[in-house]
Design a protein around this motif. Structure first.
Motif, PDB file in Angstrom:
ATOM      1  N   ILE A   1     -49.151  -0.298   6.042  1.00 33.55           N
ATOM      2  CA  ILE A   1     -49.819  -0.379   7.346  1.00 33.55           C
ATOM      3  C   ILE A   1     -49.922  -1.825   7.826  1.00 33.55           C
ATOM      4  CG2 ILE A   1     -51.914   0.196   8.634  1.00 33.55           C
ATOM      5  CD1 ILE A   1     -50.368   2.632   7.623  1.00 33.55           C
ATOM      6  N   PHE A   2     -50.313  -2.742   6.923  1.00 36.46           N
ATOM      7  CA  PHE A   2     -50.622  -4.116   7.335  1.00 36.46           C
ATOM      8  C   PHE A   2     -49.590  -5.146   6.859  1.00 36.46           C
ATOM      9  CE2 PHE A   2     -54.612  -1.756   6.912  1.00 36.46           C
ATOM     10  CZ  PHE A   2     -55.137  -1.915   8.181  1.00 36.46           C
ATOM     11  N   ASN A   3     -48.732  -4.753   5.952  1.00 35.17           N
ATOM     12  CA  ASN A   3     -47.651  -5.601   5.442  1.00 35.17           C
ATOM     13  C   ASN A   3     -48.177  -6.762   4.593  1.00 35.17           C
ATOM     14  OD1 ASN A   3     -45.001  -6.446   5.038  1.00 35.17           O
ATOM     15  ND2 ASN A   3     -45.060  -7.814   6.801  1.00 35.17           N
ATOM     16  N   ASP A   4     -48.967  -7.654   5.184  1.00 34.40           N
ATOM     17  CA  ASP A   4     -49.466  -8.851   4.501  1.00 34.40           C
ATOM     18  C   ASP A   4     -50.847  -8.545   3.926  1.00 34.40           C
ATOM     19  OD1 ASP A   4     -50.020 -11.379   3.614  1.00 34.40           O
ATOM     20  OD2 ASP A   4     -50.328 -12.240   5.611  1.00 34.40           O
ATOM     21  N   ILE A   5     -50.925  -8.316   2.606  1.00 35.17           N
ATOM     22  CA  ILE A   5     -52.190  -7.892   2.004  1.00 35.17           C
ATOM     23  C   ILE A   5     -52.534  -8.755   0.801  1.00 35.17           C
ATOM     24  CG2 ILE A   5     -51.806  -5.508   2.738  1.00 35.17           C
ATOM     25  CD1 ILE A   5     -51.248  -4.871  -0.266  1.00 35.17           C
ATOM     26  N   VAL A   6     -53.833  -8.764   0.464  1.00 34.45           N
ATOM     27  CA  VAL A   6     -54.329  -9.425  -0.745  1.00 34.45           C
ATOM     28  C   VAL A   6     -55.314  -8.476  -1.414  1.00 34.45           C
ATOM     29  CG1 VAL A   6     -55.690 -11.317  -1.694  1.00 34.45           C
ATOM     30  CG2 VAL A   6     -54.030 -11.771   0.121  1.00 34.45           C
ATOM     31  N   ASN A   7     -55.009  -8.103  -2.647  1.00 39.42           N
ATOM     32  CA  ASN A   7     -55.923  -7.288  -3.444  1.00 39.42           C
ATOM     33  C   ASN A   7     -56.819  -8.237  -4.228  1.00 39.42           C
ATOM     34  OD1 ASN A   7     -57.266  -5.566  -5.138  1.00 39.42           O
ATOM     35  ND2 ASN A   7     -55.443  -4.542  -5.934  1.00 39.42           N
ATOM     36  N   LEU A   8     -58.066  -8.358  -3.823  1.00 44.77           N
ATOM     37  CA  LEU A   8     -58.974  -9.306  -4.466  1.00 44.77           C
ATOM     38  C   LEU A   8     -59.277  -8.929  -5.911  1.00 44.77           C
ATOM     39  CD1 LEU A   8     -61.482  -9.996  -1.544  1.00 44.77           C
ATOM     40  CD2 LEU A   8     -59.695 -11.509  -2.416  1.00 44.77           C
ATOM     41  N   ASP A   9     -59.075  -7.671  -6.264  1.00 45.15           N
ATOM     42  CA  ASP A   9     -59.341  -7.245  -7.640  1.00 45.15           C
ATOM     43  C   ASP A   9     -58.309  -7.797  -8.615  1.00 45.15           C
ATOM     44  OD1 ASP A   9     -61.514  -5.744  -6.745  1.00 45.15           O
ATOM     45  OD2 ASP A   9     -60.261  -3.988  -6.366  1.00 45.15           O
ATOM     46  N   THR A  10     -57.110  -8.103  -8.128  1.00 40.97           N
ATOM     47  CA  THR A  10     -56.032  -8.554  -9.022  1.00 40.97           C
ATOM     48  C   THR A  10     -55.481  -9.927  -8.659  1.00 40.97           C
ATOM     49  OG1 THR A  10     -54.354  -7.444  -7.643  1.00 40.97           O
ATOM     50  CG2 THR A  10     -55.329  -6.163  -9.442  1.00 40.97           C
ATOM     51  N   ILE A  11     -56.038 -10.576  -7.644  1.00 40.76           N
ATOM     52  CA  ILE A  11     -55.450 -11.817  -7.139  1.00 40.76           C
ATOM     53  C   ILE A  11     -55.482 -12.938  -8.171  1.00 40.76           C
ATOM     54  CG2 ILE A  11     -57.636 -12.569  -6.106  1.00 40.76           C
ATOM     55  CD1 ILE A  11     -54.047 -13.193  -4.793  1.00 40.76           C
ATOM     56  N   ARG A  12     -56.460 -12.943  -9.054  1.00 36.86           N
ATOM     57  CA  ARG A  12     -56.560 -14.043 -10.017  1.00 36.86           C
ATOM     58  C   ARG A  12     -55.336 -14.128 -10.926  1.00 36.86           C
ATOM     59  NH1 ARG A  12     -62.914 -13.386 -11.830  1.00 36.86           N
ATOM     60  NH2 ARG A  12     -63.807 -14.639 -10.150  1.00 36.86           N
TER      61      ARG A  12
ATOM     62  N   ILE B   1     -50.906 -16.470  -4.974  1.00 43.25           N
ATOM     63  CA  ILE B   1     -51.819 -17.599  -4.773  1.00 43.25           C
ATOM     64  C   ILE B   1     -51.077 -18.795  -4.193  1.00 43.25           C
ATOM     65  CG2 ILE B   1     -53.211 -19.311  -5.991  1.00 43.25           C
ATOM     66  CD1 ILE B   1     -54.130 -17.076  -7.860  1.00 43.25           C
ATOM     67  N   MET B   2     -49.903 -19.101  -4.754  1.00 49.11           N
ATOM     68  CA  MET B   2     -49.141 -20.240  -4.256  1.00 49.11           C
ATOM     69  C   MET B   2     -48.671 -20.006  -2.823  1.00 49.11           C
ATOM     70  SD  MET B   2     -49.577 -22.232  -6.638  1.00 49.11           S
ATOM     71  CE  MET B   2     -48.742 -23.562  -5.781  1.00 49.11           C
ATOM     72  N   GLU B   3     -48.371 -18.753  -2.500  1.00 56.14           N
ATOM     73  CA  GLU B   3     -47.998 -18.434  -1.116  1.00 56.14           C
ATOM     74  C   GLU B   3     -49.165 -18.700  -0.169  1.00 56.14           C
ATOM     75  OE1 GLU B   3     -47.776 -14.512   1.589  1.00 56.14           O
ATOM     76  OE2 GLU B   3     -46.829 -14.297  -0.384  1.00 56.14           O
ATOM     77  N   LEU B   4     -50.378 -18.311  -0.587  1.00 58.07           N
ATOM     78  CA  LEU B   4     -51.560 -18.543   0.246  1.00 58.07           C
ATOM     79  C   LEU B   4     -51.846 -20.032   0.395  1.00 58.07           C
ATOM     80  CD1 LEU B   4     -53.898 -15.701  -1.105  1.00 58.07           C
ATOM     81  CD2 LEU B   4     -52.563 -15.700   1.006  1.00 58.07           C
TER      82      LEU B   4
ATOM     83  N   PRO C   1     -54.033 -12.602   6.095  1.00 64.35           N
ATOM     84  CA  PRO C   1     -53.754 -11.391   5.309  1.00 64.35           C
ATOM     85  C   PRO C   1     -54.854 -10.346   5.495  1.00 64.35           C
ATOM     86  CG  PRO C   1     -53.649 -13.387   3.946  1.00 64.35           C
ATOM     87  CD  PRO C   1     -54.296 -13.768   5.235  1.00 64.35           C
ATOM     88  N   PHE C   2     -54.530  -9.133   5.078  1.00 64.13           N
ATOM     89  CA  PHE C   2     -55.508  -8.045   5.024  1.00 64.13           C
ATOM     90  C   PHE C   2     -56.081  -8.033   3.606  1.00 64.13           C
ATOM     91  CE2 PHE C   2     -56.545  -3.697   3.813  1.00 64.13           C
ATOM     92  CZ  PHE C   2     -57.324  -3.259   4.869  1.00 64.13           C
ATOM     93  N   TYR C   3     -57.392  -8.253   3.477  1.00 60.21           N
ATOM     94  CA  TYR C   3     -58.043  -8.322   2.171  1.00 60.21           C
ATOM     95  C   TYR C   3     -58.762  -7.006   1.873  1.00 60.21           C
ATOM     96  CZ  TYR C   3     -57.412 -13.413   2.548  1.00 60.21           C
ATOM     97  OH  TYR C   3     -56.888 -14.669   2.680  1.00 60.21           O
ATOM     98  N   PHE C   4     -58.679  -6.578   0.611  1.00 62.09           N
ATOM     99  CA  PHE C   4     -59.426  -5.385   0.203  1.00 62.09           C
ATOM    100  C   PHE C   4     -59.822  -5.507  -1.262  1.00 62.09           C
ATOM    101  CE2 PHE C   4     -55.104  -4.472  -1.003  1.00 62.09           C
ATOM    102  CZ  PHE C   4     -55.189  -3.715  -2.156  1.00 62.09           C
ATOM    103  N   SER C   5     -60.862  -4.780  -1.627  1.00 58.23           N
ATOM    104  CA  SER C   5     -61.347  -4.780  -3.011  1.00 58.23           C
ATOM    105  C   SER C   5     -62.020  -3.445  -3.278  1.00 58.23           C
ATOM    106  CB  SER C   5     -62.330  -5.934  -3.244  1.00 58.23           C
ATOM    107  OG  SER C   5     -62.907  -5.847  -4.534  1.00 58.23           O
ATOM    108  N   SER C   6     -61.295  -2.538  -3.932  1.00 55.22           N
ATOM    109  CA  SER C   6     -61.859  -1.217  -4.215  1.00 55.22           C
ATOM    110  C   SER C   6     -62.867  -1.269  -5.363  1.00 55.22           C
ATOM    111  CB  SER C   6     -60.734  -0.228  -4.547  1.00 55.22           C
ATOM    112  OG  SER C   6     -59.980  -0.678  -5.655  1.00 55.22           O
ATOM    113  N   GLU C   7     -62.692  -2.233  -6.281  1.00 54.15           N
ATOM    114  CA  GLU C   7     -63.608  -2.340  -7.420  1.00 54.15           C
ATOM    115  C   GLU C   7     -64.825  -3.209  -7.105  1.00 54.15           C
ATOM    116  OE1 GLU C   7     -61.369  -3.675 -10.758  1.00 54.15           O
ATOM    117  OE2 GLU C   7     -59.932  -2.013 -10.654  1.00 54.15           O
ATOM    118  N   LYS C   8     -64.771  -3.958  -6.005  1.00 55.65           N
ATOM    119  CA  LYS C   8     -65.892  -4.787  -5.530  1.00 55.65           C
ATOM    120  C   LYS C   8     -66.336  -5.812  -6.577  1.00 55.65           C
ATOM    121  CE  LYS C   8     -67.631  -0.741  -2.991  1.00 55.65           C
ATOM    122  NZ  LYS C   8     -66.805   0.243  -3.688  1.00 55.65           N
TER     123      LYS C   8
END
Length: 641
Positions: free
Chosen positions: A436-447, A453-456, A391-398
């Motif tokens: 752009i990347f289709n398969d993404i993970v927002n680390l700020d909201t993933i919890r 999560i189950m998909e991953l 996946p494409f991972y991003f975190s705007s809030e860090k």
């Protein structure tokens, strides 16, 4: 020339509208420009411009405005007036411009608006060339709000102009109001109009406009320049000012507007801060009040032309240098076009228009940072660097860059800067990156996204075990006397066969014994008060139960039976506020209160300990209810004894 003996009381317009002069006069003059009576003089400016023959360019049309202490006049050098036009002039609603695409006015109500009581008009004199003669019409106001007396005469003198209208007021304030309105109108007309002898310079001719983009296309003329007003677009029809509004409002027509970047995305319009636009079209269909327009084909046509030139303007600004936040805002707007370009760059490169160059620039400009790396990266580079199965991972809030201690498969983590331009947009980066990347993970909201999560887990991007918070059983040797006493009190209750039976029944397993133990949680922010563990200190999950179950004979309805007994631990979080409270109080039967609370909390806590596992469904409210009943029976037995 035919003599004008009778002034008509009514007039039947070509569209079938019959206007009664007595009834309509007060309503028109009081209401049409009631809030700004000086605007009536702009109607005379329009009439002067309309006086020229069809085909006369705007730049060839001329006029002169002069003022005195209590009067104002306007001259034009057009065609003059025929007898029919003179009749229409003195008729409320009379006009020969209806549906004439070359004329500004249409409704025949402009001249009469000069008799608004707020202007205090005393007299209007009209001199014009009429069929080879010079005609003078005089309108004298005997009483404000009433129809003026009209007289006509033929003058012997020749006049060096086509038509002149001179208006005399009761005071000088009305002259000022008319001049203010004239300045606003003349700002947009590209005609040669003099004001007290000086040529008025319109917005189309102002010198020193280096950063101005001007364009003319398909009957539409416009300019884009620097500006800071919120209402930043002026809409003109045949160079008459119709409306000044915000670009958001113009794009949406005021319908289903978000008033953020979504409006620009929905209309494929670039966002450019601190600009001013003036947009003229000869085709726009305006309302009778001429302060709004219809959202028809003419509106959509002129809007598309504006959008095209805004793209060219933005491209120029990007080349000259703009902020990364502005780049990201426009990447959000044109994310679909960028995705198409990244999939097939040749399709855009083969057609090097400004619109395509803008998309290429947005895709290749370096604005994104990667956690732990130096420099910035473009969307094109990020796309190339990412492996297809990750996946494409991003975190705007860090705030969650070390999710699961970093034990998830990834190429990189993008840390984009927040985009607040024009209010940003809801789910801003999710929308941009998913396109752009289709398969993404927002680390700020993933919890909180259990489905993702189950998909991953299923894709083996993360392991189930990595999802559990890190817990550690505290050995008995590390406990103080108070802590040991609390464990003994709760163990005493858990040894009750009735309570043991409740636990066995709800967990579907034979329990050899249940002991209490303290544990600690390494994860910060976890509010776990209790949990069930095996004798090795690992939280119970569905695998643990399956190790103790076996299928029975088909004649026994395929029920599951427990093959052997096991020992389990009821863990108490040593740092939890409730556990600390139990340790601090010394009251009789605190173990009853404590165990009742913990039974109620157990299902939620077990879900937090093993979020990937359906085991917490086993530890549900039924266990808490049955345990409370068993505790009450135990307590009553002690009281009775």
């Amino acid at each position: 020339m035919e003599t004008l003996n009778n002034i008509p009381e009514t007039y039947l317009m070509p569209n079938g509208l019959e206007i009664d002069l007595d009834e309509g006069f007060v309503k028109l003059t009081e209401r049409q420009f009631g809030g700004n009576p000086g605007r009536a003089f702009s109607e005379l400016i329009q009439n002067a411009i309309d006086s020229y023959p069809i085909g006369t360019s705007w730049e060839e049309r001329m006029g002169e405005i002069s003022t005195g202490p209590d009067w104002i006049s306007i001259k034009d050098y057009g065609e003059g007036m025929s007898t029919d036009r003179l009749r229409l002039l003195i008729t409320l609603g009379g006009s020969d411009k209806f549906n004439d695409p070359d004329k500004i006015g249409q409704f025949g109500m402009g001249f009469m608006s000069m008799f608004n009581r707020k202007l205090g008009t005393k007299e209007i004199v009209v001199r014009t060339r009429c069929e080879g003669q010079t005609v003078q019409l005089t309108f004298r106001v005997k009483e404000q709000g009433k129809r003026p007396e009209i007289s006509l005469c033929i003058l012997q003198e020749r006049i060096p102009f086509s038509t002149m209208i001179k208006v005399q007021f009761e005071d000088s304030f009305s002259v000022y109001d008319c001049l203010v309105s004239a300045h606003k109108s003349l700002t947009y007309y590209p005609c040669k109009m003099k004001l007290n002898g000086a040529l008025f310079i319109s917005c189309w001719e102002k010198p020193g406009q280096r950063d101005v983009k001007m364009y003319a296309e398909n009957g539409c003329r416009g300019l884009i320049r620097n500006g800071k007003e919120l209402d930043n677009i002026t809409i003109l029809c045949k160079y008459e000012r119709v409306m000044k509004t915000s670009l958001n409002h113009f794009l949406t027509g005021g319908h289903n507007a978000h008033y953020d970047l979504e409006d620009f995305y929905n209309n494929k319009t670039p966002y450019i801060p601190e600009i001013e636009m003036i947009l003229n079209t000869d085709k726009l269909h305006v309302t009778i009040s001429r302060d709004s327009y219809y959202l028809d084909w003419a509106y959509y046509e002129v809007r598309s032309i504006l959008i095209k030139h805004l793209k060219s303007y933005l491209l120029r600004e990007i080349i000259n240098g703009v902020s990364g936040e502005l780049i990201i805002a426009n990447q959000f707007i044109f994310r679909n076009e960028i995705e198409t370009y990244l999939a097939n760059p040749a399709s855009i490169i083969s057609n090097p228009s400004d619109e395509n160059k803008l998309i290429e620039k947005l895709a290749t400009i370096q604005v994104f940072r990667i956690n732990g790396r130096i420099g910035k990266y473009s969307l094109k580079e990020l796309k190339k660097m990412k492996r297809d199965n990750f996946p494409f991972y991003f975190s705007s809030e860090k705030t969650n860059l070390r999710w699961l201690g970093g034990s998830f498969k990834h190429d990189y983590i993008v840390i984009p800067e927040m985009c607040r331009i024009n209010g940003g947009a809801a789910h801003f980066f999710e929308s941009l990156f998913s396109t752009i990347f289709n398969d993404i993970v927002n680390l700020d909201t993933i919890r909180g996204n259990l489905k993702k999560i189950m998909e991953l887990v299923e894709r083996e991007i993360i392991s189930k075990e990595s999802l559990s918070p890190k817990t550690k059983i505290v050995g008995i040797r590390n406990l103080n006397p108070q802590e040991k006493n609390l464990l003994k009190e709760i163990d005493l209750l858990l040894s009750d066969p009735a309570i043991m039976n409740v636990i066995e029944k709800n967990l579907h397993m034979k329990v050899k014994c249940i002991e209490t133990a303290f544990f600690t949680v390494e994860e910060t922010g976890c509010r776990i008060s209790s949990g069930l563990f095996d004798q090795n200190g690992k939280p119970l999950n569905e695998k643990f139960i399956s190790n103790f179950l076996q299928k029975t004979d088909e004649n026994e309805n395929r029920e599951l039976k427990v093959s052997r007994n096991t020992k389990i631990l009821l863990g108490l979080n040593l740092k939890h506020p409730f556990i600390q409270y139990l340790l601090s109080v010394h009251v009789a039967r605190r173990n009853f209160y404590g165990l009742t609370y913990l039974a109620h909390e157990l299902a939620l806590c077990q879900k937090m300990l093993v979020p990937y596992s359906p085991f917490y469904h086993v530890v549900k409210q039924k266990l808490a209810q049955d345990m409370r009943k068993a505790l009450i029976r135990n307590l009553l037995a002690q009281i009775n004894n």
